[in-house]
Enzyme design. Structure first.
Site, short mmCIF file in Angstrom:
data_model
loop_
_atom_site.label_atom_id
_atom_site.label_comp_id
_atom_site.label_asym_id
_atom_site.label_seq_id
_atom_site.Cartn_x
_atom_site.Cartn_y
_atom_site.Cartn_z
N GLU A 197 -1.46 8.40 8.25
CA GLU A 197 -1.88 8.56 6.85
C GLU A 197 -2.81 9.77 6.62
O GLU A 197 -4.18 9.62 6.49
CB GLU A 197 -2.09 7.39 6.17
CG GLU A 197 -1.22 6.26 6.20
CD GLU A 197 -1.56 5.14 5.43
OE1 GLU A 197 -2.70 4.95 5.10
OE2 GLU A 197 -0.70 4.32 5.40
N GLU A 384 4.56 0.81 8.21
CA GLU A 384 3.93 -0.20 7.56
C GLU A 384 4.70 -0.50 6.47
O GLU A 384 4.90 0.05 5.62
CB GLU A 384 2.66 0.40 7.52
CG GLU A 384 1.71 0.46 8.57
CD GLU A 384 0.13 0.90 8.45
OE1 GLU A 384 -0.28 0.75 7.17
OE2 GLU A 384 -0.66 1.70 9.00
C1 GBH Z 1 -2.73 1.54 5.33
O1 GBH Z 1 -3.26 2.48 4.45
C2 GBH Z 1 -3.50 1.76 6.49
O2 GBH Z 1 -2.64 2.26 7.40
C3 GBH Z 1 -3.82 0.32 7.25
O3 GBH Z 1 -4.78 0.65 8.08
C4 GBH Z 1 -4.34 -0.39 6.05
O4 GBH Z 1 -5.08 -1.68 6.61
C5 GBH Z 1 -3.21 -0.66 5.18
O5 GBH Z 1 -2.76 0.17 4.69
C6 GBH Z 1 -3.60 -1.86 3.91
O6 GBH Z 1 -4.34 -1.00 3.13
O7 GBH Z 1 -9.19 1.57 -3.21
O8 GBH Z 1 -7.76 2.00 -4.96
O9 GBH Z 1 -9.13 3.63 -3.86
C7 GBH Z 1 -2.64 2.23 3.02
C8 GBH Z 1 -2.97 3.15 2.11
C9 GBH Z 1 -4.83 4.28 1.11
C10 GBH Z 1 -4.01 2.24 0.29
C11 GBH Z 1 -6.06 4.08 0.51
C12 GBH Z 1 -5.37 1.88 -0.22
C13 GBH Z 1 -7.31 2.85 -1.41
C14 GBH Z 1 -6.96 2.55 -2.86
N1 GBH Z 1 -4.18 2.92 1.45
N2 GBH Z 1 -5.92 3.18 -0.60
S1 GBH Z 1 -8.48 2.25 -3.74
#
Ligand code: GBH
Length: 478
Positions: A197, A384
């Protein structure tokens, strides 16, 4: 239709069709649906985790400090000040985790390697104890007939690398690390992912500041950080090819998934245009080997500085594309110059326990289809998919996460459609095997299909684990 059984409904449909003069083949509704829900033979079922989220043991085995150790220990950065110091203690309990995998019946496990266990300083001298540790984990998996899929960088960057991703040297250090791991572990590992990512370790870390290292840089610097991220991937692919010629190499990317608001030609094409634009600095550039002209034009003087050879490395051919899919972004065709408009979610749009996790299970189908139709990769894996839920342990000691089962079952229904239509999706990795350290959300959000009591490290299968086991056994949506 309220009191009708499915069989009666089937008969009614057939009768109506007969009345309308339409011939229907002879079939029983329930049989047909069982066939329709099956996945192709040999479909890979797995679970996913990442090193910093599960391992703990941050000061053991010669592991070097990472950006996430520093960030999580900085007051105010994570929920409740939570850190990955202990996490699931999988560093010690990995045999138990492999047992959980075995009980599920998975054929594969996606895990990440902590760069700073292999190179505590990020580059220079490798650390034999770190390598030994992963060899033990891999041997345990292989002894249980579970194929490892290994991510080399899932956000835990060795702190010793000066400037982190702001420095071009970090991309080179990554390539050295990737080449070394490929040489050392390709006897045990045949599938590698370079990075996880791009947007999360670049934009969220260096523009938004929500992830390590928590910076808020300007557009030119952010574009340079992004460039170093995809360059690391590209140089990493080259190094791995040189050191492990037979390894399957890909990446895991949370490309924005654009879902057409209505499934008709105009909106489907809008979704494809949006797929290229919205993922411009990352997946688009990696799969096309050049930045889209529209991106360079839009960024103007803030566009990244590119050195000779960079684009060739970045565009290195891949054996597969891994997609991390969680949420949809709805798109509608319109008359604007770009030809589409993004629909923002309404206040009433449903989401899982994490506010960002909007529920739109067709996103998994469109993720596969858009990427297939725009770039035609050789193979796609869902690296994922999963969700947070407000799990509670009942007095009887059970975790009845029907909401997670709902989320997962609906996604698999749409993934099955993608396989049935012939898109080259080869496998699915559920996020996550275990509740774990959910980055800035600390331990407040549970994504596991096994519940973890973080005081005792006891693991307990949730209803979703029981459900996933049935899916794998049946190779079908259950
Ligand atoms: C993945 O990210 C990761 O690869 C993994 O490590 C993680 O545990 C999993 O998903 C679950 O989150 O708080 O509104 O600003 C997924 C993409 C990017 C989603 C950051 C959440 C924060 C959004 N993530 N995002 S916010």
């Amino acid at each position: 239709m309220k009191d009708m059984t499915r069989r009666q409904f089937g008969k009614t449909v057939a009768a109506t069709a007969a009345l309308a003069g339409v011939g229907l083949p002879e079939f029983s509704f329930s049989q047909a649906s069982a066939i329709d829900r099956r996945f192709p033979k040999g479909f890979v079922w797995g679970c996913a985790t990442a090193a910093y989220q599960i391992e703990g043991a941050v000061n053991e085995g010669g592991r070097g400090k990472t950006n996430w150790d520093v960030f999580a220990h900085t007051p105010g950065k994570t929920f409740n000040g939570d850190t990955g110091d202990v996490a699931d203690d999988s560093y010690h309990l990995y045999k138990e985790d492999v047992r959980l995998l075995r009980n599920l019946g998975v054929s594969a496990y996606r895990m990440s390697i902590a760069w700073s266990r292999i190179f505590p300083q990020g580059s220079g001298q490798p650390n034999q104890a770190g390598l030994d540790y992963y060899q033990r984990v891999l041997d345990e998996l292989l002894a249980n007939s579970i194929t490892p899929y290994v991510t080399l960088f899932h956000w835990d960057l060795p702190q010793a690398l000066p400037g982190g991703w702001q420095s071009r040297d970090t991309a080179k250090a990554f390539a050295d690390y990737a080449g070394y791991v490929a040489r050392q572990l390709s006897d045990r590992v045949s599938h590698f992912m370079t990075t996880n990512e791009f947007a999360c370790f670049t934009d969220l870390g260096y523009r938004v500041g929500q992830f390590a290292p928590g910076l808020r840089l300007g557009p030119a610097e952010v574009n340079q950080v992004r460039h170093h991220g995809i360059l690391a991937h590209g140089l990493g692919v080259q190094a791995m090819r040189a050191n492990a010629p037979s390894a399957q190499v890909g990446l895991a990317e949370n490309a924005i998934v654009y879902v057409p608001v209505i499934e008709d030609r105009a909106n489907i094409e809008a979704a494809q245009r949006a797929t290229r634009d919205g993922n411009a600095p990352f997946l688009t550039t990696v799969l096309e080997g050049q930045y889209p002209a529209s991106y360079l034009k839009r960024e103007g003087g803030n566009a990244p500085r590119i050195e000779p050879g960079d684009m060739k490395a970045i565009g290195s051919a891949l054996d597969f594309v891994g997609l991390n899919v969680y949420t949809p972004t709805y798109v509608r065709a319109d008359e604007s110059p770009q030809g589409y408009v993004i629909e923002r979610p309404q206040a009433s749009y449903p989401h899982m326990a994490s506010p960002w996790l909007s529920i739109g299970p067709e996103c998994i189908y469109w993720g596969v289809r858009n990427v297939s139709e725009v770039w035609h990769p050789r193979a796609i894996y869902i690296t994922e998919n999963g969700c947070s839920a407000d799990d509670v342990v009942t007095p009887a000691g059970r975790i009845e996460d029907t909401d997670r089962v709902m989320y997962l079952r609906n996604h698999l229904t749409h993934l099955q459609r993608a396989t049935a239509e012939g898109y080259p999706v080869k496998g699915y990795f559920l996020w996550s095997l275990l509740d774990n350290f959910e980055w800035a959300d600390g331990y407040s959000k549970r994504f596991g299909i096994h519940y973890v009591d973080f005081k005792t490290e006891k693991r307990m299968p949730k209803l979703s684990a029981e459900w996933y086991r049935a899916v794998i056994a049946g190779n079908a949506v259950m």
